[in-house]
Design a protein around this motif. Structure first.
Motif, PDB file in Angstrom:
ATOM      1  N   GLU A 106      56.248  23.647  39.504  1.00  0.00           N
ATOM      2  CA  GLU A 106      56.321  24.461  38.289  1.00  0.00           C
ATOM      3  C   GLU A 106      56.944  25.821  38.584  1.00  0.00           C
ATOM      4  O   GLU A 106      57.789  26.310  37.830  1.00  0.00           O
ATOM      5  CB  GLU A 106      54.923  24.634  37.690  1.00  0.00           C
ATOM      6  CG  GLU A 106      54.290  23.336  37.203  1.00  0.00           C
ATOM      7  CD  GLU A 106      52.837  23.525  36.811  1.00  0.00           C
ATOM      8  OE1 GLU A 106      52.368  24.692  36.820  1.00  0.00           O
ATOM      9  OE2 GLU A 106      52.164  22.526  36.501  1.00  0.00           O
ATOM     10  N   GLY A 107      56.493  26.424  39.679  1.00  0.00           N
ATOM     11  CA  GLY A 107      57.035  27.730  40.046  1.00  0.00           C
ATOM     12  C   GLY A 107      58.495  27.669  40.423  1.00  0.00           C
ATOM     13  O   GLY A 107      59.277  28.568  40.091  1.00  0.00           O
ATOM     14  N   GLU A 109      60.836  25.722  39.298  1.00  0.00           N
ATOM     15  CA  GLU A 109      61.688  25.653  38.111  1.00  0.00           C
ATOM     16  C   GLU A 109      61.859  27.033  37.494  1.00  0.00           C
ATOM     17  O   GLU A 109      62.956  27.389  37.036  1.00  0.00           O
ATOM     18  CB  GLU A 109      61.087  24.674  37.096  1.00  0.00           C
ATOM     19  CG  GLU A 109      61.224  23.214  37.498  1.00  0.00           C
ATOM     20  CD  GLU A 109      62.671  22.818  37.750  1.00  0.00           C
ATOM     21  OE1 GLU A 109      63.530  23.116  36.892  1.00  0.00           O
ATOM     22  OE2 GLU A 109      62.941  22.212  38.801  1.00  0.00           O
ATOM     23  N   LYS A 110      60.803  27.820  37.475  1.00  0.00           N
ATOM     24  CA  LYS A 110      60.900  29.166  36.922  1.00  0.00           C
ATOM     25  C   LYS A 110      61.767  30.061  37.804  1.00  0.00           C
ATOM     26  O   LYS A 110      62.584  30.836  37.298  1.00  0.00           O
ATOM     27  CB  LYS A 110      59.507  29.768  36.757  1.00  0.00           C
ATOM     28  CG  LYS A 110      58.656  29.056  35.714  1.00  0.00           C
ATOM     29  CD  LYS A 110      57.298  29.706  35.573  1.00  0.00           C
ATOM     30  CE  LYS A 110      56.448  28.980  34.535  1.00  0.00           C
ATOM     31  NZ  LYS A 110      55.107  29.595  34.366  1.00  0.00           N
ATOM     32  N   ASN A 113      65.451  29.157  37.311  1.00  0.00           N
ATOM     33  CA  ASN A 113      65.999  29.706  36.068  1.00  0.00           C
ATOM     34  C   ASN A 113      66.186  31.213  36.155  1.00  0.00           C
ATOM     35  O   ASN A 113      67.174  31.762  35.644  1.00  0.00           O
ATOM     36  CB  ASN A 113      65.085  29.355  34.895  1.00  0.00           C
ATOM     37  CG  ASN A 113      65.085  27.866  34.580  1.00  0.00           C
ATOM     38  OD1 ASN A 113      66.082  27.174  34.821  1.00  0.00           O
ATOM     39  ND2 ASN A 113      63.977  27.359  34.071  1.00  0.00           N
ATOM     40  N   LEU A 114      65.242  31.896  36.802  1.00  0.00           N
ATOM     41  CA  LEU A 114      65.365  33.338  36.962  1.00  0.00           C
ATOM     42  C   LEU A 114      66.593  33.713  37.771  1.00  0.00           C
ATOM     43  O   LEU A 114      67.337  34.633  37.427  1.00  0.00           O
ATOM     44  CB  LEU A 114      64.106  33.902  37.634  1.00  0.00           C
ATOM     45  CG  LEU A 114      62.848  33.990  36.775  1.00  0.00           C
ATOM     46  CD1 LEU A 114      61.643  34.297  37.640  1.00  0.00           C
ATOM     47  CD2 LEU A 114      63.011  35.069  35.713  1.00  0.00           C
ATOM     48  N   TRP A 574      56.417  34.182  46.065  1.00  0.00           N
ATOM     49  CA  TRP A 574      56.854  34.321  44.674  1.00  0.00           C
ATOM     50  C   TRP A 574      55.899  35.224  43.906  1.00  0.00           C
ATOM     51  O   TRP A 574      54.705  35.300  44.226  1.00  0.00           O
ATOM     52  CB  TRP A 574      56.928  32.953  44.006  1.00  0.00           C
ATOM     53  CG  TRP A 574      57.983  32.068  44.584  1.00  0.00           C
ATOM     54  CD1 TRP A 574      59.034  32.450  45.378  1.00  0.00           C
ATOM     55  CD2 TRP A 574      58.094  30.643  44.449  1.00  0.00           C
ATOM     56  NE1 TRP A 574      59.795  31.359  45.734  1.00  0.00           N
ATOM     57  CE2 TRP A 574      59.242  30.239  45.173  1.00  0.00           C
ATOM     58  CE3 TRP A 574      57.349  29.681  43.781  1.00  0.00           C
ATOM     59  CZ2 TRP A 574      59.648  28.912  45.240  1.00  0.00           C
ATOM     60  CZ3 TRP A 574      57.756  28.358  43.844  1.00  0.00           C
ATOM     61  CH2 TRP A 574      58.888  27.981  44.561  1.00  0.00           C
ATOM     62  N   LEU A 578      54.320  36.387  37.491  1.00  0.00           N
ATOM     63  CA  LEU A 578      55.462  35.813  36.795  1.00  0.00           C
ATOM     64  C   LEU A 578      55.415  34.285  36.823  1.00  0.00           C
ATOM     65  O   LEU A 578      55.694  33.612  35.827  1.00  0.00           O
ATOM     66  CB  LEU A 578      56.760  36.301  37.446  1.00  0.00           C
ATOM     67  CG  LEU A 578      58.069  35.889  36.790  1.00  0.00           C
ATOM     68  CD1 LEU A 578      58.157  36.466  35.395  1.00  0.00           C
ATOM     69  CD2 LEU A 578      59.246  36.364  37.628  1.00  0.00           C
ATOM     70  N   ILE A 579      55.061  33.743  37.951  1.00  0.00           N
ATOM     71  CA  ILE A 579      55.074  32.293  38.115  1.00  0.00           C
ATOM     72  C   ILE A 579      53.815  31.650  37.542  1.00  0.00           C
ATOM     73  O   ILE A 579      53.870  30.629  36.867  1.00  0.00           O
ATOM     74  CB  ILE A 579      55.210  31.926  39.607  1.00  0.00           C
ATOM     75  CG1 ILE A 579      56.489  32.555  40.185  1.00  0.00           C
ATOM     76  CG2 ILE A 579      55.253  30.421  39.785  1.00  0.00           C
ATOM     77  CD1 ILE A 579      57.744  32.156  39.437  1.00  0.00           C
ATOM     78  N   TRP A 580      52.659  32.235  37.831  1.00  0.00           N
ATOM     79  CA  TRP A 580      51.389  31.705  37.335  1.00  0.00           C
ATOM     80  C   TRP A 580      50.708  32.803  36.524  1.00  0.00           C
ATOM     81  O   TRP A 580      49.891  33.555  37.051  1.00  0.00           O
ATOM     82  CB  TRP A 580      50.498  31.283  38.511  1.00  0.00           C
ATOM     83  CG  TRP A 580      51.216  30.380  39.447  1.00  0.00           C
ATOM     84  CD1 TRP A 580      51.970  29.293  39.118  1.00  0.00           C
ATOM     85  CD2 TRP A 580      51.273  30.484  40.866  1.00  0.00           C
ATOM     86  NE1 TRP A 580      52.495  28.723  40.241  1.00  0.00           N
ATOM     87  CE2 TRP A 580      52.076  29.425  41.343  1.00  0.00           C
ATOM     88  CE3 TRP A 580      50.715  31.359  41.791  1.00  0.00           C
ATOM     89  CZ2 TRP A 580      52.346  29.229  42.679  1.00  0.00           C
ATOM     90  CZ3 TRP A 580      50.977  31.161  43.120  1.00  0.00           C
ATOM     91  CH2 TRP A 580      51.780  30.101  43.553  1.00  0.00           C
TER      92      TRP A 580
END
Length: 587
Positions: A106-107, A109-110, A113-114, A574, A578-580
């Motif tokens: 999940e992280g 993918e974020k 994109n960032l 990370w 922002l991620i979680w």
């Protein structure tokens, strides 16, 4: 982590659990047939229990990642922590590992994109991490040692708030030993670029100083999709190699062992510490004692202390390494330095080494001084353009320092115009791009430790750092010169920037923050500055800058399977908020 993540499950499943137990007992006793007599309410309770369990393991996964806890060990800190709030809970390590991998995906993918959406350029660095054989043995490590070498790819950039970021994108076990070193680095870079789809974003590669990595083809492949690619050689590596050029003569004939025993140094298990500042400090102590004739005392008669020729080697090491350390401590004994601080400090080192060659006495000393100066000059020539450009984008210097330096260096005279031409070309490229004005943003407080690579790099924040600038003769001469010469410029942002006077010298100056505040005035040039100043000139910071190229890895990951350790190390670097976005590390 919410308290409810753990506590809410302590009693929520007790009713359905007792019903299940009763059914199982009844079935074993033969009193009932295993028929499905559960009600919709019971099914809802079981479903709720699954949701609660999933939340528990996600919360524990965040703690495992954030606190570097081995998730494969049943009796770990996590187990103790869970039992405080939920005594009846039994940890399933396989579920915990799956939760970590899920969080990582999940992280990732974020993060992908960032990075793809970021307007700035990116720097990728590669490090070789090893299990320190002087520190850890199989008896010290919980679990098997599955790996001892790791390749780590990290990304550096300045975000839209002009804050430096460093995230790990890949942390994998080293490939088979028969694989060529250059192929290891090439494959590591290429796999990350493809995996995160950042072909058009990478503008800089930060690599070791002494390895021919054969990256020309890779750079061409990147440049077909995006900007020209700088190849940056690590400054801390260059310092280490210069020190090694001198230290190799001190190591021979067990000289270091004899000096260590002679001075009564406590053996910490390492005859040759990885931090070269440790060696410098100890050998300088020996030189000072020798100068005071301490070794003439009777108690030293039993020791095999160095000969006159060996003392020359030791004094040479201390004097030349001392020059390197004067500059290194200004670069590395603080927060992560932005690219603008390297040029004028390396100028000081260059002049100090030239002075030692000019005034040095004795064939051995002169030979060593010339040897390390030759290594420095090679690095200086290869890095001059990016270092000087970053210096020009420091509003305390602009073109003044570069002009001053070139006026004093007969062999560097034409390079100032080369830097100006390059900066104009770079500005034109940015101006021709579709660049939107940066939004007005309030300054964000800098997170504690955001620039440090590892937790053990922290320095005492309250401790006042020594200021070595008073001893840098060339820089003091520049401060007197500043304001005496000027250039005529005409045109847009770049020319306006050059026309304005330089800022008064202040050592603790944040160039990126200055450009953030001036971004509305210089919407294009501020982006150029943001990308140039965020280039990491060194892979090592603080104490990490003084160690060998192959740096030590955290102990707990050597027993983890490859995908899991990659998820743990990337996820730890990370940004958690922002991620979680759920609350992090609350118990």
């Amino acid at each position: 982590m919410d308290n409810g993540d753990l506590a809410s499950g302590s009693d929520s499943g007790s009713g359905s659990g007792m019903k299940k137990k009763q059914k199982l007992d009844d079935f074993v006793d033969g009193e009932h047939k295993p028929v499905d007599d559960s009600s919709p309410q019971e099914e809802e309770e079981e479903e709720d229990e699954e949701v609660v369990e999933k939340r528990r393991y996600r919360s524990m996964a965040k703690v495992a990642i954030g606190y570097s806890i081995n998730p494969t060990v049943e009796n770990s800190t996590i187990t103790d922590m869970v039992h405080i709030v939920c005594p009846t809970f039994t940890l399933d390590t396989s579920k915990l590992q799956n939760a970590i991998l899920q969080l990582y995906q999940e992280g990732k993918e974020k993060i992908k994109n960032l990075l793809k959406d970021a307007q700035g350029k990116l720097t990728l660095s590669c490090e070789w991490m090893v299990l320190g054989d002087w520190k850890w043995t199989s008896e010290d490590i919980v679990g098997p040692i599955l790996h001892q070498d790791f390749m780590v790819i990290s990304v550096y950039f300045a975000d839209e708030n002009f804050k430096m970021r460093k995230w790990i994108l890949s942390y994998h076990p080293h490939p088979p030993e028969d694989m060529k070193v250059k192929d290891v680095y090439l494959d590591s870079f290429k796999n990350v670029v493809k995996d995160y789809e950042i072909e058009s974003k990478v503008s800089t590669l930060l690599v070791p100083n002494n390895v021919d990595l054969g990256l020309d083809g890779f750079r061409k492949w990147i440049e077909e999709r995006g900007p020209n690619v700088f190849l940056i050689y690590c400054c801390s590596d260059m310092f280490r190699l210069m020190v090694d050029d001198m230290y190799k003569d001190v190591r021979v004939s067990c000289l270091m062992d004899r000096v260590r025993i002679l001075l009564g140094w406590e053996s910490d298990g390492r005859l040759y510490p990885t931090h070269w500042t440790y060696t410098l400090n100890k050998l300088q102590t020996a030189v000072d004692m020798e100068a005071k004739d301490v070794f003439e005392d009777e108690k030293y008669d039993y020791y095999d202390y160095p000969s006159d020729e060996e003392w020359i080697r030791i004094r040479t090491f201390c004097k030349l390494t001392g020059c390197i350390y004067k500059v290194a401590k200004e670069l590395f004994d603080g927060e992560y330095p932005t690219a603008n601080v390297y040029f004028h400090l390396l100028v000081e080192l260059r002049l100090m080494l030239n002075q030692e060659v000019k005034n040095g006495d004795g064939d051995y000393f002169l030979g060593k001084a010339k040897e390390i100066l030759e290594r420095f000059e090679k690095y200086w020539d290869e890095m001059f353009l990016v270092l000087a450009t970053a210096s020009v984008l420091d509003p305390r210097f602009k073109l003044k320092y570069l002009d001053f330096y070139c006026s004093k260096s007969s062999d560097q005279g034409s390079k100032a115009e080369t830097v100006v031409d390059y900066l104009r070309t770079l500005y034109s490229c940015y101006a021709a791009s579709d660049i939107r004005p940066l939004p007005e943003r309030a300054a964000e407080p800098t997170p504690r430790c955001v620039f440090y690579m590892f937790e053990d790099e922290l320095e005492e924040e309250e401790e006042k750092k020594p200021d070595g600038y008073g001893d840098f003769a060339f820089f003091q001469e520049y401060l007197k010169f500043e304001g005496c010469c000027s250039r005529e410029f005409h045109g847009l942002e770049l020319d306006s920037y050059f026309k304005e006077p330089v800022l008064e010298w202040k050592k603790d100056f944040d160039a990126l923050e200055w450009w953030r505040k001036e971004s509305s005035k210089y919407p294009i040039l501020s982006r150029v500055a943001r990308d140039i100043l965020s280039i990491p000139i060194s892979r090592g910071t603080s104490t990490r800058a003084y160690v060998a190229d192959k740096r030590e890895c955290p102990e707990f990951i050597v027993a983890l399977e490859g995908k899991l350790l990659n998820a743990m190390m990337c996820g730890e670097s990370w940004p958690a908020t922002l991620i979680w976005p759920s609350r992090y590390f609350e118990m």
